[in-house]
Design a protein around this motif. Sequence first.
Motif, PDB file in Angstrom:
ATOM      1  N   PRO A  15      -1.331   3.436  -6.411  1.00 28.05           N
ATOM      2  CA  PRO A  15      -2.622   4.028  -6.036  1.00 28.05           C
ATOM      3  C   PRO A  15      -2.425   5.434  -5.469  1.00 28.05           C
ATOM      4  O   PRO A  15      -1.319   5.819  -5.102  1.00 28.05           O
ATOM      5  CB  PRO A  15      -3.130   3.068  -4.952  1.00 28.05           C
ATOM      6  N   ASP A  16      -3.508   6.187  -5.399  1.00 24.42           N
ATOM      7  CA  ASP A  16      -3.430   7.513  -4.806  1.00 24.42           C
ATOM      8  C   ASP A  16      -3.365   7.386  -3.286  1.00 24.42           C
ATOM      9  O   ASP A  16      -4.288   6.861  -2.669  1.00 24.42           O
ATOM     10  CB  ASP A  16      -4.668   8.333  -5.197  1.00 24.42           C
ATOM     11  N   TYR A  17      -2.286   7.873  -2.711  1.00 26.91           N
ATOM     12  CA  TYR A  17      -2.121   7.847  -1.267  1.00 26.91           C
ATOM     13  C   TYR A  17      -2.208   9.267  -0.729  1.00 26.91           C
ATOM     14  O   TYR A  17      -1.816  10.221  -1.404  1.00 26.91           O
ATOM     15  CB  TYR A  17      -0.771   7.238  -0.883  1.00 26.91           C
ATOM     16  N   GLU A  18      -2.682   9.369   0.484  1.00 26.94           N
ATOM     17  CA  GLU A  18      -2.721  10.666   1.146  1.00 26.94           C
ATOM     18  C   GLU A  18      -1.308  11.026   1.624  1.00 26.94           C
ATOM     19  O   GLU A  18      -0.642  10.232   2.282  1.00 26.94           O
ATOM     20  CB  GLU A  18      -3.666  10.576   2.348  1.00 26.94           C
ATOM     21  N   HIS A  19      -0.866  12.221   1.253  1.00 27.96           N
ATOM     22  CA  HIS A  19       0.449  12.709   1.682  1.00 27.96           C
ATOM     23  C   HIS A  19       0.248  13.740   2.785  1.00 27.96           C
ATOM     24  O   HIS A  19      -0.536  14.680   2.629  1.00 27.96           O
ATOM     25  CB  HIS A  19       1.194  13.350   0.512  1.00 27.96           C
ATOM     26  N   ILE A  20       0.946  13.578   3.879  1.00 23.90           N
ATOM     27  CA  ILE A  20       0.838  14.484   5.018  1.00 23.90           C
ATOM     28  C   ILE A  20       2.180  15.182   5.200  1.00 23.90           C
ATOM     29  O   ILE A  20       3.183  14.538   5.537  1.00 23.90           O
ATOM     30  CB  ILE A  20       0.471  13.727   6.304  1.00 23.90           C
ATOM     31  N   ARG A  21       2.209  16.468   4.937  1.00 21.12           N
ATOM     32  CA  ARG A  21       3.468  17.202   5.058  1.00 21.12           C
ATOM     33  C   ARG A  21       3.722  17.572   6.514  1.00 21.12           C
ATOM     34  O   ARG A  21       2.913  18.253   7.146  1.00 21.12           O
ATOM     35  CB  ARG A  21       3.454  18.450   4.181  1.00 21.12           C
ATOM     36  N   VAL A  22       4.854  17.109   7.039  1.00 20.16           N
ATOM     37  CA  VAL A  22       5.251  17.431   8.405  1.00 20.16           C
ATOM     38  C   VAL A  22       5.955  18.782   8.418  1.00 20.16           C
ATOM     39  O   VAL A  22       5.629  19.671   9.193  1.00 20.16           O
ATOM     40  CB  VAL A  22       6.160  16.334   8.989  1.00 20.16           C
ATOM     41  N   GLU A  27       7.714  14.174   5.102  1.00 21.69           N
ATOM     42  CA  GLU A  27       6.292  13.922   4.886  1.00 21.69           C
ATOM     43  C   GLU A  27       5.972  12.471   5.202  1.00 21.69           C
ATOM     44  O   GLU A  27       6.848  11.610   5.235  1.00 21.69           O
ATOM     45  CB  GLU A  27       5.865  14.264   3.456  1.00 21.69           C
ATOM     46  N   LEU A  28       4.694  12.233   5.468  1.00 23.92           N
ATOM     47  CA  LEU A  28       4.187  10.885   5.671  1.00 23.92           C
ATOM     48  C   LEU A  28       3.260  10.540   4.519  1.00 23.92           C
ATOM     49  O   LEU A  28       2.469  11.378   4.081  1.00 23.92           O
ATOM     50  CB  LEU A  28       3.408  10.787   6.985  1.00 23.92           C
ATOM     51  N   ILE A  29       3.372   9.322   4.016  1.00 23.10           N
ATOM     52  CA  ILE A  29       2.471   8.820   2.984  1.00 23.10           C
ATOM     53  C   ILE A  29       1.625   7.731   3.631  1.00 23.10           C
ATOM     54  O   ILE A  29       2.154   6.701   4.062  1.00 23.10           O
ATOM     55  CB  ILE A  29       3.250   8.257   1.781  1.00 23.10           C
ATOM     56  N   LYS A  30       0.330   7.980   3.725  1.00 24.13           N
ATOM     57  CA  LYS A  30      -0.561   7.051   4.412  1.00 24.13           C
ATOM     58  C   LYS A  30      -0.987   5.927   3.473  1.00 24.13           C
ATOM     59  O   LYS A  30      -1.710   6.137   2.512  1.00 24.13           O
ATOM     60  CB  LYS A  30      -1.789   7.789   4.944  1.00 24.13           C
ATOM     61  N   ILE A  31      -0.521   4.715   3.766  1.00 22.59           N
ATOM     62  CA  ILE A  31      -0.885   3.546   2.962  1.00 22.59           C
ATOM     63  C   ILE A  31      -2.250   3.025   3.394  1.00 22.59           C
ATOM     64  O   ILE A  31      -3.108   2.707   2.574  1.00 22.59           O
ATOM     65  CB  ILE A  31       0.187   2.443   3.102  1.00 22.59           C
ATOM     66  N   ASN A  32      -2.432   2.901   4.710  1.00 22.23           N
ATOM     67  CA  ASN A  32      -3.726   2.526   5.288  1.00 22.23           C
ATOM     68  C   ASN A  32      -3.735   2.991   6.743  1.00 22.23           C
ATOM     69  O   ASN A  32      -2.875   3.775   7.133  1.00 22.23           O
ATOM     70  CB  ASN A  32      -3.990   1.009   5.147  1.00 22.23           C
ATOM     71  N   GLU A  33      -4.671   2.514   7.525  1.00 25.56           N
ATOM     72  CA  GLU A  33      -4.809   3.002   8.900  1.00 25.56           C
ATOM     73  C   GLU A  33      -3.601   2.676   9.769  1.00 25.56           C
ATOM     74  O   GLU A  33      -3.368   3.334  10.782  1.00 25.56           O
ATOM     75  CB  GLU A  33      -6.076   2.425   9.544  1.00 25.56           C
ATOM     76  N   ASN A  34      -2.841   1.669   9.395  1.00 25.37           N
ATOM     77  CA  ASN A  34      -1.720   1.230  10.231  1.00 25.37           C
ATOM     78  C   ASN A  34      -0.340   1.520   9.667  1.00 25.37           C
ATOM     79  O   ASN A  34       0.654   1.493  10.409  1.00 25.37           O
ATOM     80  CB  ASN A  34      -1.827  -0.282  10.497  1.00 25.37           C
ATOM     81  N   PHE A  35      -0.240   1.774   8.371  1.00 23.63           N
ATOM     82  CA  PHE A  35       1.070   1.927   7.744  1.00 23.63           C
ATOM     83  C   PHE A  35       1.257   3.301   7.118  1.00 23.63           C
ATOM     84  O   PHE A  35       0.390   3.780   6.386  1.00 23.63           O
ATOM     85  CB  PHE A  35       1.275   0.860   6.661  1.00 23.63           C
ATOM     86  N   TYR A  36       2.397   3.889   7.405  1.00 20.25           N
ATOM     87  CA  TYR A  36       2.797   5.163   6.805  1.00 20.25           C
ATOM     88  C   TYR A  36       4.246   5.043   6.331  1.00 20.25           C
ATOM     89  O   TYR A  36       5.106   4.533   7.078  1.00 20.25           O
ATOM     90  CB  TYR A  36       2.741   6.304   7.819  1.00 20.25           C
ATOM     91  N   VAL A  37       4.524   5.500   5.135  1.00 24.18           N
ATOM     92  CA  VAL A  37       5.909   5.670   4.699  1.00 24.18           C
ATOM     93  C   VAL A  37       6.355   7.049   5.174  1.00 24.18           C
ATOM     94  O   VAL A  37       5.643   8.032   4.972  1.00 24.18           O
ATOM     95  CB  VAL A  37       6.037   5.572   3.162  1.00 24.18           C
ATOM     96  N   HIS A  38       7.504   7.120   5.845  1.00 25.67           N
ATOM     97  CA  HIS A  38       8.052   8.435   6.176  1.00 25.67           C
ATOM     98  C   HIS A  38       9.164   8.751   5.180  1.00 25.67           C
ATOM     99  O   HIS A  38      10.052   7.939   4.930  1.00 25.67           O
ATOM    100  CB  HIS A  38       8.517   8.529   7.644  1.00 25.67           C
TER     101      HIS A  38
END
Length: 245
Positions: A15-22, A27-38
Amino acid sequence: LFTLLFINSASAKTPDYEHIRVNTDIELIKINENFYVHTSWFDFPGFGRFSSNGLVFVKNGKALLIDTPNTNEQTLILYHFLQDHLSTTITKIIVGHSHRDCMGGLSVLHEKGVESIAYAKTIQICRSQKLPIPQKSFVGSMVIEFEGETVISRYFGAGHTVDNIIVYFSASRILFGGCLIKSLNSEGLGNIKEAAIEHWDDTVLNIKKAYPLIKLVIPGHGDIGDRNLLDHTIALIKDYKQKEK
């Protein structure tokens, strides 16, 4: 200090996940409100520049980290980013195995008072190699409750290393497989210097049998996927064994 860049993943496999570049290396990949892949990038001698994945579970201002980025510096940047931008503090870390892409930033987390957990064999290896030593050990499996979420750390057997574990969030059906599990875009087994090839496929098969309801799988490197990553990993191992005959 940090620049936020939001990108949508264009992968057809996930699925399309929001990527947050640190920064340029994290970077962080937001799976949902509680989970992020770093995800962190690092230049490894002999392998070049590549990315490594970890997981962050965030709830009630507290974070559980699965594996650190590759270095103390990267880990400290992630630590402060979570505080400054997600209003959460890492309070606990689970280490997947003794390699740098799992615990390269462990010492800086210890300095911050973060409690660390690892499989007993990992701690034994850390002692023998004079690496930072995780504080709390388990044999077989350990179940903890973190802010209402049941978190299972479990050793299923040797594979990528003799000490690799998985971490399973049963309510969310999210499996962090680490380097034991290969991404769908992996065409080989990667670093097998300390691998137990003869046991690896059986180890993954046992994970598949133990958790038939897995929804999401996080590999140690590469794209997030689903249960197909387990089958892909088993196929890669069998292919390697066949070629070695």
